[in-house]
Write an enzyme that holds these catalytic residues in place. Structure first.
Site, PDB file in Angstrom:
ATOM      1  N   TYR A 157      49.967  35.904  41.679  1.00 13.43           N
ATOM      2  CA  TYR A 157      48.884  36.892  41.760  1.00 13.43           C
ATOM      3  C   TYR A 157      49.106  37.829  42.950  1.00 13.43           C
ATOM      4  CZ  TYR A 157      44.769  39.501  41.409  1.00 13.43           C
ATOM      5  OH  TYR A 157      43.937  40.577  41.268  1.00 13.43           O
ATOM      6  N   GLN A 172      35.436  48.547  50.078  1.00 10.17           N
ATOM      7  CA  GLN A 172      36.161  49.069  48.916  1.00 10.17           C
ATOM      8  C   GLN A 172      35.325  48.781  47.681  1.00 10.17           C
ATOM      9  OE1 GLN A 172      37.549  46.875  46.460  1.00 10.17           O
ATOM     10  NE2 GLN A 172      38.302  48.521  45.185  1.00 10.17           N
ATOM     11  N   TYR A 230      34.878  48.694  43.665  1.00  8.65           N
ATOM     12  CA  TYR A 230      35.225  48.808  42.250  1.00  8.65           C
ATOM     13  C   TYR A 230      33.904  49.113  41.574  1.00  8.65           C
ATOM     14  CZ  TYR A 230      39.927  46.860  42.671  1.00  8.65           C
ATOM     15  OH  TYR A 230      41.249  46.652  42.975  1.00  8.65           O
ATOM     16  N   ARG A 261      51.270  43.086  34.015  1.00  5.10           N
ATOM     17  CA  ARG A 261      52.099  42.414  35.013  1.00  5.10           C
ATOM     18  C   ARG A 261      52.685  41.149  34.390  1.00  5.10           C
ATOM     19  NH1 ARG A 261      47.269  42.782  39.592  1.00  5.10           N
ATOM     20  NH2 ARG A 261      47.110  45.057  39.554  1.00  5.10           N
ATOM     21  N   HIS A 310      48.717  51.337  44.452  1.00  3.76           N
ATOM     22  CA  HIS A 310      48.255  49.956  44.340  1.00  3.76           C
ATOM     23  C   HIS A 310      49.446  49.000  44.507  1.00  3.76           C
ATOM     24  CE1 HIS A 310      44.291  48.159  43.094  1.00  3.76           C
ATOM     25  NE2 HIS A 310      45.017  47.077  43.141  1.00  3.76           N
ATOM     26  N   ARG A 320      51.432  47.822  41.470  1.00  2.00           N
ATOM     27  CA  ARG A 320      50.862  46.820  40.563  1.00  2.00           C
ATOM     28  C   ARG A 320      50.254  47.438  39.309  1.00  2.00           C
ATOM     29  NH1 ARG A 320      49.814  41.964  43.196  1.00  2.00           N
ATOM     30  NH2 ARG A 320      47.692  41.536  42.479  1.00  2.00           N
ATOM     31  N   ASP A 352      49.250  53.815  51.970  1.00  2.00           N
ATOM     32  CA  ASP A 352      49.287  52.408  51.545  1.00  2.00           C
ATOM     33  C   ASP A 352      50.370  52.265  50.474  1.00  2.00           C
ATOM     34  OD1 ASP A 352      46.890  49.983  50.637  1.00  2.00           O
ATOM     35  OD2 ASP A 352      48.437  50.579  49.223  1.00  2.00           O
ATOM     36  N   GLY A 386      53.746  49.414  50.331  1.00  2.00           N
ATOM     37  CA  GLY A 386      55.122  49.106  50.727  1.00  2.00           C
ATOM     38  C   GLY A 386      55.369  48.978  52.211  1.00  2.00           C
ATOM     39  N   GLY A 430      48.703  45.093  53.255  1.00  2.00           N
ATOM     40  CA  GLY A 430      48.015  44.105  52.437  1.00  2.00           C
ATOM     41  C   GLY A 430      48.813  42.830  52.278  1.00  2.00           C
TER      42      GLY A 430
END
Ligand code: GLV
Length: 439
Positions: free
Chosen positions: A56, A182, A184, A219, A322, A325, A353, A355, A376
């Site tokens: 995950y 954040q 959603y 994924r 992201h 992802r 953001d 990498g 992250g």
């Protein structure tokens, strides 16, 4: 000469963490318990976590080419070291949304942290508080908004007597450390309002709406394990933020008892896109609730979208894909940063953001015009190894790496010296894998 006796600057001498590690090894025989080389760190995480948790955290869309493009984009830029520069005091501090933070690094919003350590989000929230770096809480978290706020404050207050962390929280904030929420956004506006009210009340003073993930990308490594923790009984991990929300529970609590996916399916990854038309309403609501605090859109990868975000009234954007992802075969996030900076960099805050692994990565993103970066996976890998200590070690290592990079490359101040002149582009660069000295 005492190498720790350094002139005080606007940010801590993060570089001293290197010496602390060397001294502990040399005088006490104590070595770090795991490698902070990012390639080794992700490898050893595999041994620390269940397959579900490991995949995950590390899954990518499709073939993982966007993840690779993210890393290749860093490899295409090279830092030009400058010599005989007075770097004895570095200034890594930046201003971000009214907070003065000691280094331009945020803890990115990452969901379901209980997969990686039993205390979940309380760990990075606490460490962010200790370091005085902004912590951004994900709507998909496995802890309540209020508990995370308390952990973040406890981290900040624990170092206050120790000289502090050089962070200055904006005047009027009820938080001891900068924290952002954040969002959603689901399709029940009552629930959205309740989340924003709770966040604001708990001292989260920037709303960061994610717009690239109405549903998770394809994924394969998660598909292979049917890896969606929310649907697995007893169905509690991952629902904590929803199950602690009075409005969600009043409206859907009964359904959640019979369907552990109710929260995630309706309020987080519901698969039904919102569009630009909904944004003015949401911004207005956040401004009403927070008395005008910043609204940021996360997920921007084009100059056109960055301009739209500016035109509808956002104070910032997060340039991210992201972490590779969502869309496979997409542009590397750092690849598009310069054109986005050219379009809006003087009008709004740009947080980069996707990498970031090292101090030199942070340096490059800032040199290309980002005002701050988010990390992250790095902190997740750290907490997967040793909970709080692991998360702290990884983040202090990143800060030391950035501070030392600035010292040895001859760039004393982030805001004054780290700009495009510090970099040269290498068109033919192909990011090599696994080419470093190993233990
Ligand atoms: C959620 O943000 C994810 O990428 O899984």
């Amino acid at each position: 000469m005492d190498p720790t006796n350094k002139a005080k600057g606007p940010s801590p001498h993060y570089s001293l963490y290197q010496r602390e590690i060397f001294r502990q090894g040399g005088t006490e025989g104590k070595l770090p318990h795991f490698s902070v080389h990012p390639d080794e760190l992700v490898e050893s995480t595999k041994k620390k976590l269940s397959d579900r948790a490991y995949f995950y955290a590390n899954s990518n869309a499709g073939l993982g080419w966007t993840d690779r493009a993210n890393r290749e984009a860093f490899y295409s830029w090279r830092i030009i070291p400058r010599m005989l520069v007075d770097t004895n005091v570095r200034d890594l501090s930046v201003e971000l949304f009214g907070h003065r933070i000691p280094a331009p690094i945020l803890f990115a919003p990452i969901g379901i942290n209980k997969l990686y350590s039993p205390e979940g989000e309380l760990i990075p929230a606490k460490i962010a508080g200790e370091l005085g770096l902004p912590y951004c809480l994900s709507t998909a978290a496995s802890s309540s908004i209020e508990d995370v706020a308390a952990a973040n404050d406890s981290g900040a207050s624990s170092i206050a007597s120790d000289g502090g962390n050089y962070c200055q929280v904006r005047a009027g904030s009820n938080a001891q450390s900068p924290r952002f929420f954040q969002l959603y956004m689901g399709h029940d506006d009552d629930v959205t309002m309740s989340l924003l009210e709770r966040a604001w009340k708990s001292g989260f003073d920037v709303c960061m709406l994610t717009v690239d993930t109405w549903q998770l990308g394809w994924r394969p490594t998660d598909i292979n394990l049917a890896n969606y923790v929310f649907y697995y009984p007893p169905g509690t991990t991952g629902n904590e933020l929803g199950a602690s929300d009075p409005v969600f529970m009043r409206k859907y609590g009964d359904e959640l008892k019979n369907d552990s996916g109710k929260w995630i399916d309706s309020s987080v990854w519901h698969g039904k896109a919102h569009t630009w038309e909904k944004m003015p309403w949401l911004i207005k609501q956040w401004k009403r609730i927070s008395g005008g605090r910043p609204f940021v859109i996360k997920g921007i990868q084009s100059a056109e979208d960055a301009l739209k975000a500016y035109e509808i009234g956002c104070e910032g954007i997060v340039v991210t894909n992201h972490a590779g992802r969502q869309v496979d075969g997409a542009v590397g996030s750092l690849e598009v940063l310069p054109e986005i900076v050219d379009a809006v960099g003087d009008k709004m805050k740009i947080i980069f953001d996707s990498g970031i692994r090292t101090g030199s990565d942070v340096f490059k993103a800032l040199a290309l015009g980002a005002h701050a970066v988010q990390v992250g996976r790095l902190y997740v890998w750290g907490m997967a190894h040793e909970g709080e200590a692991g998360c702290r070690h990884v983040m202090k290592s990143l800060l030391a790496d950035l501070d030392i990079t600035m010292t040895v490359a001859g760039y004393p101040s982030i805001t004054r010296d780290v700009n495009r002149k510090a970099l040269r582009r290498n068109e033919s660069g192909v990011y090599p894998r696994g080419e470093h000295a190993k233990l």
